[in-house]
Scaffold this motif. Structure first.
Motif, PDB file in Angstrom:
ATOM      1  N   ASN A   7      30.476  -5.116  23.266  1.00  0.00           N
ATOM      2  CA  ASN A   7      30.655  -4.025  23.597  1.00  0.00           C
ATOM      3  C   ASN A   7      30.936  -3.508  25.068  1.00  0.00           C
ATOM      4  O   ASN A   7      31.968  -3.218  26.063  1.00  0.00           O
ATOM      5  CB  ASN A   7      30.338  -3.111  22.628  1.00  0.00           C
ATOM      6  CG  ASN A   7      30.515  -2.634  21.997  1.00  0.00           C
ATOM      7  OD1 ASN A   7      31.850  -3.219  20.670  1.00  0.00           O
ATOM      8  ND2 ASN A   7      30.015  -2.335  21.102  1.00  0.00           N
ATOM      9  N   THR A   8      29.423  -3.737  25.561  1.00  0.00           N
ATOM     10  CA  THR A   8      29.710  -4.078  27.349  1.00  0.00           C
ATOM     11  C   THR A   8      30.716  -4.337  28.604  1.00  0.00           C
ATOM     12  O   THR A   8      31.464  -4.577  29.041  1.00  0.00           O
ATOM     13  CB  THR A   8      28.276  -4.417  27.605  1.00  0.00           C
ATOM     14  OG1 THR A   8      27.154  -3.446  26.859  1.00  0.00           O
ATOM     15  CG2 THR A   8      27.973  -3.890  29.106  1.00  0.00           C
ATOM     16  N   TYR A  10      33.683  -5.686  27.029  1.00  0.00           N
ATOM     17  CA  TYR A  10      34.847  -5.138  26.794  1.00  0.00           C
ATOM     18  C   TYR A  10      34.996  -4.197  27.085  1.00  0.00           C
ATOM     19  O   TYR A  10      36.100  -3.692  28.291  1.00  0.00           O
ATOM     20  CB  TYR A  10      35.031  -4.733  25.173  1.00  0.00           C
ATOM     21  CG  TYR A  10      36.550  -3.917  24.877  1.00  0.00           C
ATOM     22  CD1 TYR A  10      37.303  -4.978  24.996  1.00  0.00           C
ATOM     23  CD2 TYR A  10      36.036  -2.513  24.582  1.00  0.00           C
ATOM     24  CE1 TYR A  10      38.574  -4.496  24.436  1.00  0.00           C
ATOM     25  CE2 TYR A  10      37.678  -1.919  23.925  1.00  0.00           C
ATOM     26  CZ  TYR A  10      38.883  -3.400  23.839  1.00  0.00           C
ATOM     27  OH  TYR A  10      39.578  -2.570  23.493  1.00  0.00           O
ATOM     28  N   ASN A  11      34.059  -3.170  27.504  1.00  0.00           N
ATOM     29  CA  ASN A  11      33.898  -2.086  28.319  1.00  0.00           C
ATOM     30  C   ASN A  11      34.490  -2.293  29.732  1.00  0.00           C
ATOM     31  O   ASN A  11      35.165  -1.731  30.513  1.00  0.00           O
ATOM     32  CB  ASN A  11      33.332  -0.843  28.482  1.00  0.00           C
ATOM     33  CG  ASN A  11      33.392  -0.211  26.243  1.00  0.00           C
ATOM     34  OD1 ASN A  11      34.396  -0.045  26.082  1.00  0.00           O
ATOM     35  ND2 ASN A  11      31.810   0.018  26.039  1.00  0.00           N
TER      36      ASN A  11
END
Length: 64
Positions: A7-8, A10-11
């Motif tokens: 997630n990190t 991707y962000n």
């Protein structure tokens, strides 16, 4: 823990893409302005843009 890492990443990639899109749009807009405006009108636009940038920096500085 691996889901957080994905997630990190991707962000961060999404943020980088947004910055690149903003940069590209600004560059294309500049090229269009140079082609469309005559030198006097472009000078007025540059003056306005510079004054607006200085005002924004002052506003940001006063907030912090």
């Amino acid at each position: 823990m691996k889901i957080f890492s994905l997630n990190t990443r991707y962000n961060k990639l999404k943020s980088l893409g947004a910055q690149a899109a903003t940069l590209g749009a600004g560059f294309i807009g500049f090229l269009l302005l140079v082609r469309v405006l005559d030198p006097a009108a472009f000078g007025v636009w540059v003056t306005y843009s510079a004054l607006a940038s200085i005002a924004e920096m002052a506003r940001t500085g006063l907030i912090q």
